[in-house]
Scaffold this motif. Structure first.
Motif, PDB file in Angstrom:
ATOM      1  N   HIS A   4       0.398  -1.015   0.055  1.00  0.00           N
ATOM      2  CA  HIS A   4      -0.014  -0.113   0.112  1.00  0.00           C
ATOM      3  C   HIS A   4       0.872   0.679   0.337  1.00  0.00           C
ATOM      4  O   HIS A   4       1.834   1.103  -0.135  1.00  0.00           O
ATOM      5  N   GLU A   5       0.027   2.551  -0.245  1.00  0.00           N
ATOM      6  CA  GLU A   5       1.063   3.480  -0.431  1.00  0.00           C
ATOM      7  C   GLU A   5      -0.024   4.628  -0.486  1.00  0.00           C
ATOM      8  O   GLU A   5      -1.301   5.080  -0.182  1.00  0.00           O
ATOM      9  N   ILE A   6       0.878   5.634   0.880  1.00  0.00           N
ATOM     10  CA  ILE A   6      -0.205   6.409   0.988  1.00  0.00           C
ATOM     11  C   ILE A   6       0.616   8.132   0.769  1.00  0.00           C
ATOM     12  O   ILE A   6       2.358   7.956   0.563  1.00  0.00           O
ATOM     13  N   ILE A   7       0.327   8.837  -0.530  1.00  0.00           N
ATOM     14  CA  ILE A   7       0.819  10.003  -0.443  1.00  0.00           C
ATOM     15  C   ILE A   7       0.373  11.369  -0.354  1.00  0.00           C
ATOM     16  O   ILE A   7      -1.040  11.633   0.640  1.00  0.00           O
ATOM     17  N   VAL A   8       1.408  12.525   0.859  1.00  0.00           N
ATOM     18  CA  VAL A   8       1.188  13.950   1.620  1.00  0.00           C
ATOM     19  C   VAL A   8       1.586  14.782   0.284  1.00  0.00           C
ATOM     20  O   VAL A   8       1.999  14.876   0.169  1.00  0.00           O
ATOM     21  N   ILE A   9       0.477  16.157   0.484  1.00  0.00           N
ATOM     22  CA  ILE A   9       0.354  16.660  -0.637  1.00  0.00           C
ATOM     23  C   ILE A   9       1.182  18.031   0.186  1.00  0.00           C
ATOM     24  O   ILE A   9      -0.172  18.512   0.600  1.00  0.00           O
ATOM     25  N   GLY A  53      -2.281  19.686   0.948  1.00  0.00           N
ATOM     26  CA  GLY A  53      -3.399  19.381   2.233  1.00  0.00           C
ATOM     27  C   GLY A  53      -3.798  18.458   1.805  1.00  0.00           C
ATOM     28  O   GLY A  53      -5.321  18.136   2.634  1.00  0.00           O
ATOM     29  N   ASP A  54      -4.199  17.625   0.543  1.00  0.00           N
ATOM     30  CA  ASP A  54      -4.546  16.553   0.176  1.00  0.00           C
ATOM     31  C   ASP A  54      -3.729  15.389   0.439  1.00  0.00           C
ATOM     32  O   ASP A  54      -2.300  15.498   0.574  1.00  0.00           O
ATOM     33  N   ILE A  55      -4.530  14.500   0.805  1.00  0.00           N
ATOM     34  CA  ILE A  55      -4.151  12.868   0.951  1.00  0.00           C
ATOM     35  C   ILE A  55      -4.080  11.802  -0.047  1.00  0.00           C
ATOM     36  O   ILE A  55      -5.899  12.081   0.058  1.00  0.00           O
ATOM     37  N   CYS A 106       4.722   7.113   1.676  1.00  0.00           N
ATOM     38  CA  CYS A 106       5.718   6.030   2.060  1.00  0.00           C
ATOM     39  C   CYS A 106       4.433   4.488   1.464  1.00  0.00           C
ATOM     40  O   CYS A 106       3.740   4.691   1.084  1.00  0.00           O
ATOM     41  N   GLY A 107       5.577   3.365   1.320  1.00  0.00           N
ATOM     42  CA  GLY A 107       4.886   2.383   0.881  1.00  0.00           C
ATOM     43  C   GLY A 107       4.732   1.129   2.212  1.00  0.00           C
ATOM     44  O   GLY A 107       6.081   1.465   2.665  1.00  0.00           O
ATOM     45  N   PHE A 108       4.316   0.587   2.581  1.00  0.00           N
ATOM     46  CA  PHE A 108       4.627  -0.449   3.603  1.00  0.00           C
ATOM     47  C   PHE A 108       3.324  -1.238   3.326  1.00  0.00           C
ATOM     48  O   PHE A 108       2.367  -1.879   2.667  1.00  0.00           O
ATOM     49  N   THR A 109       3.288  -2.446   3.969  1.00  0.00           N
ATOM     50  CA  THR A 109       2.615  -4.119   3.647  1.00  0.00           C
ATOM     51  C   THR A 109       1.673  -3.920   5.072  1.00  0.00           C
ATOM     52  O   THR A 109       2.278  -3.142   6.345  1.00  0.00           O
ATOM     53  N   LEU A 110       0.705  -4.797   5.095  1.00  0.00           N
ATOM     54  CA  LEU A 110      -0.170  -4.876   6.526  1.00  0.00           C
ATOM     55  C   LEU A 110      -0.056  -6.289   6.678  1.00  0.00           C
ATOM     56  O   LEU A 110      -0.908  -6.927   5.638  1.00  0.00           O
ATOM     57  N   PRO A 111       1.069  -6.893   7.206  1.00  0.00           N
ATOM     58  CA  PRO A 111       0.554  -8.502   6.884  1.00  0.00           C
ATOM     59  C   PRO A 111       0.167  -9.288   7.615  1.00  0.00           C
ATOM     60  O   PRO A 111       0.030 -10.153   7.090  1.00  0.00           O
ATOM     61  N   SER A 112      -0.691  -8.901   9.117  1.00  0.00           N
ATOM     62  CA  SER A 112      -1.559  -9.597   9.938  1.00  0.00           C
ATOM     63  C   SER A 112      -2.861  -8.938   9.147  1.00  0.00           C
ATOM     64  O   SER A 112      -4.613  -9.766   9.381  1.00  0.00           O
ATOM     65  N   ILE A 118      -1.545   7.582  11.261  1.00  0.00           N
ATOM     66  CA  ILE A 118      -1.792   7.828  10.152  1.00  0.00           C
ATOM     67  C   ILE A 118      -2.817   7.202  10.231  1.00  0.00           C
ATOM     68  O   ILE A 118      -3.849   7.193   9.255  1.00  0.00           O
ATOM     69  N   ILE A 119      -2.559   5.670   9.686  1.00  0.00           N
ATOM     70  CA  ILE A 119      -4.308   4.757   8.909  1.00  0.00           C
ATOM     71  C   ILE A 119      -4.940   5.019   9.882  1.00  0.00           C
ATOM     72  O   ILE A 119      -6.572   5.103   9.582  1.00  0.00           O
ATOM     73  N   LEU A 120      -5.209   5.161  11.178  1.00  0.00           N
ATOM     74  CA  LEU A 120      -6.198   5.301  12.029  1.00  0.00           C
ATOM     75  C   LEU A 120      -6.953   6.623  12.376  1.00  0.00           C
ATOM     76  O   LEU A 120      -8.118   7.173  12.061  1.00  0.00           O
ATOM     77  N   LEU A 121      -5.549   7.383  11.797  1.00  0.00           N
ATOM     78  CA  LEU A 121      -6.259   8.904  11.604  1.00  0.00           C
ATOM     79  C   LEU A 121      -7.323   9.124  10.389  1.00  0.00           C
ATOM     80  O   LEU A 121      -8.247   9.947   9.862  1.00  0.00           O
TER      81      LEU A 121
END
Length: 280
Positions: free
Chosen positions: A37-42, A61-63, A87-93, A148-151
């Motif tokens: 997964h990837e998140i981009i913060v502008i 101000g966009d995400i 950032c790029g990351f996995t959610l293994p569980s 970040i994911i929770l927010l």
């Protein structure tokens, strides 16, 4: 469940993080990540992003959220270059059915959210930790990503609540308009449900929440309001007024009229005609 516990259960794993700053001709043709997964913060600038086949114009101000496996294309404006954290990351569980950052059916661009400054600060910390790689950075990064994911999920819920409220307000206004045009008919909740293709009880809930009166009571008040006008401004008999407004039983009409106004139709007529046309 506490926020910290929920964050721990997410179990993210950071793969990469970085910053794009004032890069001319910055663009990535259509691609996807099947395993992350990837998140981009502008932070600043403007650009055009295509996510899942839908194009979005974005600015500071966009995400943006790319759930894994979603095609996306990115391009910075040449006049107002993008500055972003990513950032790029996995959610293994995560189970296959829940392996996403935000639900797949919601818009992948979170705009001008009140959590933006917090997420931007957390993303900067992730980029800094990733660059320095001091002892414990991987654990710190995991907690930062989880936060970040929770927010993001909170922001999505808030946006959905706002959209639902706007949608309900629009539905309530449509119901009111329909009643205003058809109040002389015997309107039931079932009729309104069929008219607007929703559950009759939902019709009542949405309307009462917006106007502080049930739709049926509103229709009654519209009828009686029209009756008061006719009683004062015309010489129509009470039974004629009742029939014109959809009441086949004049006695029932009189009962409803008294309940709403506190007077019988004849008492109301006499009182108000005296006020309008006093005897000389």
């Amino acid at each position: 469940m506490t926020a910290s516990a929920a964050g721990e259960e997410i179990q993210s794993h950071l793969l990469y993080a970085g910053k794009v700053s004032d890069t001319p001709n910055w663009n990535f043709p259509s691609h996807k990540h099947d395993d992350l997964h990837e998140i981009i913060v502008i932070c600043d600038g403007e650009g055009t992003f295509t996510i899942g086949g839908q194009s979005f114009s974005v600015s500071g101000g966009d995400i943006l959220v790319y759930n894994k496996g979603v095609l996306h294309e990115e391009q910075s404006s040449s006049d107002n270059l993008l500055i972003t954290y990513y950032c790029g990351f996995t959610l293994p569980s995560a189970s296959p059915a829940e392996d996403w950052v935000i639900p797949p059916d919601v818009e992948p661009v979170i705009r001008s959210s009140r959590v933006f400054s917090e997420i931007a600060a957390l993303m900067k910390m992730i980029v800094d930790e990733s660059a320095i790689k001091e002892e414990g950075y991987d654990r710190i990064s995991r907690y930062l990503i989880n936060s970040i994911i929770l927010l993001l999920r909170r922001a999505v819920r808030n946006q959905q609540n706002i959209k639902e409220q706007e949608s309900n307000a629009g539905l309530a206004e449509l119901i009111k308009d329909y009643i205003d045009r058809n109040f002389k008919q015997n309107i039931s909740l079932k009729d309104l449900g069929l008219q607007f293709h929703v559950n009759p009880y939902y019709v009542s809930h949405v309307f009462k929440d917006y106007y502080q009166i049930s739709p049926i009571n509103y229709a009654i008040h519209r009828r009686i309001g029209e009756a008061t006008r006719l009683l004062v401004s015309t010489e129509m008999k009470v039974w004629e007024v009742a029939k014109l407004l959809g009441y086949e039983n004049p006695n029932y009409f009189s009962i409803i009229f008294r309940r709403v106004t506190g007077l019988s139709p004849n008492q109301f007529r006499e009182s108000n005609q005296q006020n309008l046309f006093p005897h000389t």
